[in-house]
Design a protein around this motif. Structure first.
Motif, PDB file in Angstrom:
ATOM      1  N   ILE A   4       0.901  -1.026  -0.057  1.00  0.00           N
ATOM      2  CA  ILE A   4      -0.011   0.109  -0.082  1.00  0.00           C
ATOM      3  C   ILE A   4       0.899   1.293   0.049  1.00  0.00           C
ATOM      4  O   ILE A   4       1.781   1.303   0.651  1.00  0.00           O
ATOM      5  CB  ILE A   4      -0.906   0.014   1.311  1.00  0.00           C
ATOM      6  CG1 ILE A   4      -2.085  -1.156   1.319  1.00  0.00           C
ATOM      7  CG2 ILE A   4      -1.676   1.199   1.321  1.00  0.00           C
ATOM      8  CD1 ILE A   4      -2.761  -1.206   2.610  1.00  0.00           C
ATOM      9  N   GLN A  60      -8.458   5.215  -5.192  1.00  0.00           N
ATOM     10  CA  GLN A  60      -7.450   4.085  -5.132  1.00  0.00           C
ATOM     11  C   GLN A  60      -7.205   3.825  -6.414  1.00  0.00           C
ATOM     12  O   GLN A  60      -8.196   3.427  -7.285  1.00  0.00           O
ATOM     13  CB  GLN A  60      -7.914   2.937  -4.148  1.00  0.00           C
ATOM     14  CG  GLN A  60      -7.211   1.787  -4.094  1.00  0.00           C
ATOM     15  CD  GLN A  60      -7.748   0.754  -3.160  1.00  0.00           C
ATOM     16  OE1 GLN A  60      -8.299  -0.259  -3.710  1.00  0.00           O
ATOM     17  NE2 GLN A  60      -7.356   0.546  -1.858  1.00  0.00           N
ATOM     18  N   LYS A  71      -1.251  -1.149  -4.234  1.00  0.00           N
ATOM     19  CA  LYS A  71      -2.580  -0.365  -4.194  1.00  0.00           C
ATOM     20  C   LYS A  71      -2.063   1.071  -3.679  1.00  0.00           C
ATOM     21  O   LYS A  71      -1.301   1.368  -2.727  1.00  0.00           O
ATOM     22  CB  LYS A  71      -3.502  -0.792  -2.809  1.00  0.00           C
ATOM     23  CG  LYS A  71      -4.439  -1.866  -3.165  1.00  0.00           C
ATOM     24  CD  LYS A  71      -5.318  -2.142  -2.058  1.00  0.00           C
ATOM     25  CE  LYS A  71      -5.524  -3.531  -1.998  1.00  0.00           C
ATOM     26  NZ  LYS A  71      -5.861  -3.616  -0.236  1.00  0.00           N
ATOM     27  N   ASN A  73      -3.250   4.914  -2.856  1.00  0.00           N
ATOM     28  CA  ASN A  73      -4.345   5.765  -2.494  1.00  0.00           C
ATOM     29  C   ASN A  73      -3.618   7.235  -2.367  1.00  0.00           C
ATOM     30  O   ASN A  73      -3.093   7.696  -1.758  1.00  0.00           O
ATOM     31  CB  ASN A  73      -4.638   5.566  -0.828  1.00  0.00           C
ATOM     32  CG  ASN A  73      -5.283   3.968  -0.908  1.00  0.00           C
ATOM     33  OD1 ASN A  73      -6.290   3.840  -1.673  1.00  0.00           O
ATOM     34  ND2 ASN A  73      -5.019   3.517   0.373  1.00  0.00           N
ATOM     35  N   LYS A 210      -8.554   6.484   7.358  1.00  0.00           N
ATOM     36  CA  LYS A 210      -7.275   5.700   7.192  1.00  0.00           C
ATOM     37  C   LYS A 210      -7.256   4.979   8.381  1.00  0.00           C
ATOM     38  O   LYS A 210      -7.177   5.771   9.533  1.00  0.00           O
ATOM     39  CB  LYS A 210      -6.250   6.722   6.709  1.00  0.00           C
ATOM     40  CG  LYS A 210      -5.112   6.010   6.400  1.00  0.00           C
ATOM     41  CD  LYS A 210      -3.875   6.025   7.319  1.00  0.00           C
ATOM     42  CE  LYS A 210      -2.638   5.404   6.911  1.00  0.00           C
ATOM     43  NZ  LYS A 210      -1.619   6.321   7.255  1.00  0.00           N
ATOM     44  N   VAL A 238     -13.704   0.407  -0.030  1.00  0.00           N
ATOM     45  CA  VAL A 238     -12.537   1.481  -0.635  1.00  0.00           C
ATOM     46  C   VAL A 238     -13.292   2.288  -1.602  1.00  0.00           C
ATOM     47  O   VAL A 238     -14.307   2.128  -2.256  1.00  0.00           O
ATOM     48  CB  VAL A 238     -11.447   0.611  -1.053  1.00  0.00           C
ATOM     49  CG1 VAL A 238     -10.651  -0.099  -0.056  1.00  0.00           C
ATOM     50  CG2 VAL A 238     -11.822  -0.283  -2.437  1.00  0.00           C
ATOM     51  N   LEU A 249     -11.378  -4.348   6.416  1.00  0.00           N
ATOM     52  CA  LEU A 249     -10.103  -3.272   6.196  1.00  0.00           C
ATOM     53  C   LEU A 249      -9.137  -3.110   7.375  1.00  0.00           C
ATOM     54  O   LEU A 249      -9.470  -3.303   8.438  1.00  0.00           O
ATOM     55  CB  LEU A 249     -10.697  -1.877   5.715  1.00  0.00           C
ATOM     56  CG  LEU A 249     -11.867  -1.564   4.400  1.00  0.00           C
ATOM     57  CD1 LEU A 249     -12.136  -0.141   4.310  1.00  0.00           C
ATOM     58  CD2 LEU A 249     -10.871  -1.948   2.818  1.00  0.00           C
ATOM     59  N   ASP A 253      -5.008   0.859   5.065  1.00  0.00           N
ATOM     60  CA  ASP A 253      -6.094   1.154   3.983  1.00  0.00           C
ATOM     61  C   ASP A 253      -6.869   2.402   4.169  1.00  0.00           C
ATOM     62  O   ASP A 253      -7.009   2.941   5.349  1.00  0.00           O
ATOM     63  CB  ASP A 253      -7.063   0.126   4.474  1.00  0.00           C
ATOM     64  CG  ASP A 253      -6.801  -1.069   3.783  1.00  0.00           C
ATOM     65  OD1 ASP A 253      -6.033  -1.219   2.719  1.00  0.00           O
ATOM     66  OD2 ASP A 253      -7.186  -2.509   4.131  1.00  0.00           O
ATOM     67  N   GLY A 255     -10.378   4.285   3.446  1.00  0.00           N
ATOM     68  CA  GLY A 255     -11.631   3.675   3.113  1.00  0.00           C
ATOM     69  C   GLY A 255     -12.520   4.664   3.365  1.00  0.00           C
ATOM     70  O   GLY A 255     -12.459   5.648   3.807  1.00  0.00           O
TER      71      GLY A 255
END
Ligand code: GTP
Length: 595
Positions: A4, A60, A71, A73, A210, A238, A249, A253, A255
């Motif tokens: 991530i 994302q 991933k 973000n 987050k 997400v 999640l 992450d 989201g």
């Protein structure tokens, strides 16, 4: 977690943040060609039209790099000083930042203050020189500025263009290589930072977060620490181009959560989400209640529209918790609301939304800041409206809010910029040269002095070559007095102002002169007076008209007479009756028009 990357973009207005973000979305195929339109991230109508980012967003991207799926973000941030708290929370949710600088413009004030925020939060900075396709790009000079500022090497600076797509792949590569993966413990109690929320008319409030520690699952019972409210997570997921629901999640992450929340007030940016069972011990650092800084009266032009205006304000507040309002009445303007805004742009946006989304025709009074009045009986009150300032005999001291202003300007304009700031009661804190041609000036200035015309004046004296950013910097005592305006002996509350004692006499004189220009002649003389307490400090007179308006309609031409009367009536609609005097609406903004 290792795959991530969370990053934001720091840029001055118009340096090309949204355009470059669009290219990243295209390159990673996050947005199909069919859905691609300019500035995908700017979803609000008003944002698209004005080309500025008002709210934060997140999206994302999936990106395959050397056989590994990442991933990425991207947390987009608003690009205006009014929304700097939201910027700070978005930055707190990231591990890295793209620093985008327009190669034709160089570093500007907004860039610097947000960059400092990012450095404070230990973000990895990736410098990007944008708009390299333009013939007037000055890469060498601007690179020197960047190196001076963040201490990187020439090779670290990516040359890019949101227009041609140059540098886009390199940016993605650097995001993966340079920005650290988020850290966090999936087994620890849940801690998630709310960095933004949006209102959706079908689903209510959608909060963006987050996760720093722990996990969140659909149907979990969660608690928002600052508001102490509890909700079931009806849906978590997400943020892709739309919402993509997920079952769980974890740390790192970014989201969203939907949990039946109806109003924006319940979700505070900077708050922490945790579980009701097994909550985290401490909330994520840095939460602040955002407070309005600028206040103004908003009145319906037609008194009958008051209820409709209240309805519109209620609706606006559903998705904009930073707007505050309470009923207020003015002898001059009737019933309306005293509204609080984050700043001047926010005020303009609200005014425009009232007009556009609710078809409301309103009159806004001159904006002012809030003051703290320490009274002789030992109490302290906050005053949001000059006409609400108690009589000077009961006041011990008035404190006014200050800002710390950062101004970056070409060297040739330093003199005029200095004079402007000093004229606004500013105190110079520091002055340093970024290059031989550009300097940064830091001033402490009363917020009240900059709310109306400071920015316009700065732009005009620097021919546009000055940028400006500010942060709140506490309150300080000031020698302020309330200056009232009287029309034929009657005080007009909507025209009262708080002004520094030293400037009061000249200000009062100019107000009277301006009002004399703006108030039309009537059947009788109108005395315009400026007063501090009981003392009259200036006076002008609008002489009576001698002729009846219909007198020049010779004889009995009734249609002509009627037409003239109709015309006069129409003119009247834009007038407010104050005592026996008719005052045109533009007179209520007279203070903005003083030379
Ligand atoms: P805010 O959202 O207000 O902060 O602005 P922004 O930084 O997102 O800027 P935006 O992407 O809206 O770009 C501003 C203007 O510059 C637009 O007119 C773009 O078309 C133009 N622009 C952006 N990137 C480039 C570029 O690389 N080259 C050229 N020639 N123009 C660009």
């Amino acid at each position: 977690m290792e795959n991530i990357r969370n990053f934001c973009i720091i840029a001055h207005i118009d340096h090309g943040k949204s355009t470059l973000a669009d290219r990243l979305l295209e390159f990673t195929k996050t947005v199909g060609e069919r859905d691609m339109h300019d500035q995908v991230l700017d979803s609000m109508d008003l944002e698209q039209e004005r080309g500025i980012t008002i709210k934060s967003h997140a999206i994302q991207m999936d990106y395959l790099h050397e056989g590994n799926a990442f991933k990425l973000n991207l947390i987009d941030t608003p690009g205006h000083v009014d929304f700097s708290y939201e910027v700070s929370r978005s930055i707190a949710a990231c591990e890295g930042a793209l620093l985008i600088i327009d190669a034709t413009q160089g570093i500007q004030a907004q860039t610097i203050s947000n960059l400092y925020l990012a450095i404070e939060h230990d973000l990895e900075i990736i410098p990007v020189l944008n708009k390299m396709d333009l013939p007037n790009a000055m890469p060498e000079a601007v690179e020197e500025q960047i190196i001076d500022l963040i201490g990187c090497d020439h090779e670290d600076i990516i040359h890019a263009s949101g227009k041609t797509g140059e540098g886009v792949e390199k940016i993605l590569e650097q995001i993966i290589h340079k920005i650290p993966a988020p850290k966090g413990d999936p087994e620890a109690p849940l801690q998630a930072l709310i960095f933004d929320s949006v209102f959706n008319s079908f689903r209510g409030i959608i909060a963006y977060f987050k996760i720093t520690n722990g996990q969140i699952r659909k149907k979990d019972l969660v608690k928002f620490v600052a508001t102490k409210k509890e909700y079931y997570a009806d849906e978590v997921g997400v943020l892709k181009l739309g919402l993509e629901p997920k079952d769980v999640l974890g740390p790192g992450d970014v989201g969203y959560i939907i949990s039946g929340i109806k109003t924006a007030k319940e979700v505070k940016v900077g708050d922490t989400i945790t579980h009701v069972k097994n909550p985290c011990e401490i909330a994520i650092d840095g939460f602040e209640e955002v407070k309005p800084m600028v206040f103004a009266g908003v009145y319906p032009i037609d008194a009958e529209d008051y209820e409709e205006l209240r309805y519109a304000m209620d609706k606006l507040q559903l998705n904009d918790a930073s707007l505050t309002f309470e009923p207020e009445s003015s002898a001059a303007l009737g019933f309306g609301f005293r509204c609080g805004f984050l700043g001047m742009l926010h005020m303009e946006i609200i005014q425009e939304r009232l007009d556009r989304e609710f078809d409301m025709n309103v009159i806004t009074t001159v904006p002012n800041v809030s003051y703290k009045a320490h009274l002789t009986d030992g109490s302290t009150i906050t005053v949001y409206n000059p006409s609400g300032m108690p009589a000077s005999t009961t006041i011990q001291e008035i404190d006014e809010p200050y800002i710390r202003a950062n101004i970056i300007t070409a060297s040739e304009f330093i003199g005029p910029v200095m004079n402007l700031c000093l004229d606004k009661r500013g105190e110079l804190i520091s002055q340093n040269y970024l290059t031989a041609e550009r300097a940064e000036l830091v001033f402490n200035i009363p917020l009240g002095e900059i709310v109306f015309d400071f920015y316009d004046k700065l732009k005009s004296i620097s021919k546009g070559y000055a940028s400006f950013d500010y942060h709140m910097n506490g309150y300080k005592p000031a020698k302020l007095v309330r200056l009232d305006i009287l029309l034929n002996g009657e005080m007009v509350d909507a025209l009262s102002t708080l002004i520094h004692f030293d400037n009061a006499t000249s200000f009062g004189r100019r107000m009277c002169e301006k009002l004399k220009e703006l108030i039309p002649r009537q059947q009788f003389d109108i005395a315009i007076q400026a007063a501090i307490g009981a003392k009259i400090i200036a006076r002008e007179t609008v002489k009576a008209v001698r002729k009846d308006v219909t007198a020049k309609c010779y004889g009995g031409d009734i249609t002509r007479k009627r037409k003239l009367l109709e015309k006069q009536k129409k003119g009247k609609k834009r007038m407010k009756q104050v005592g026996n005097v008719e005052v045109p609406q533009k007179a209520f903004l007279a203070v903005l028009k003083l030379d």
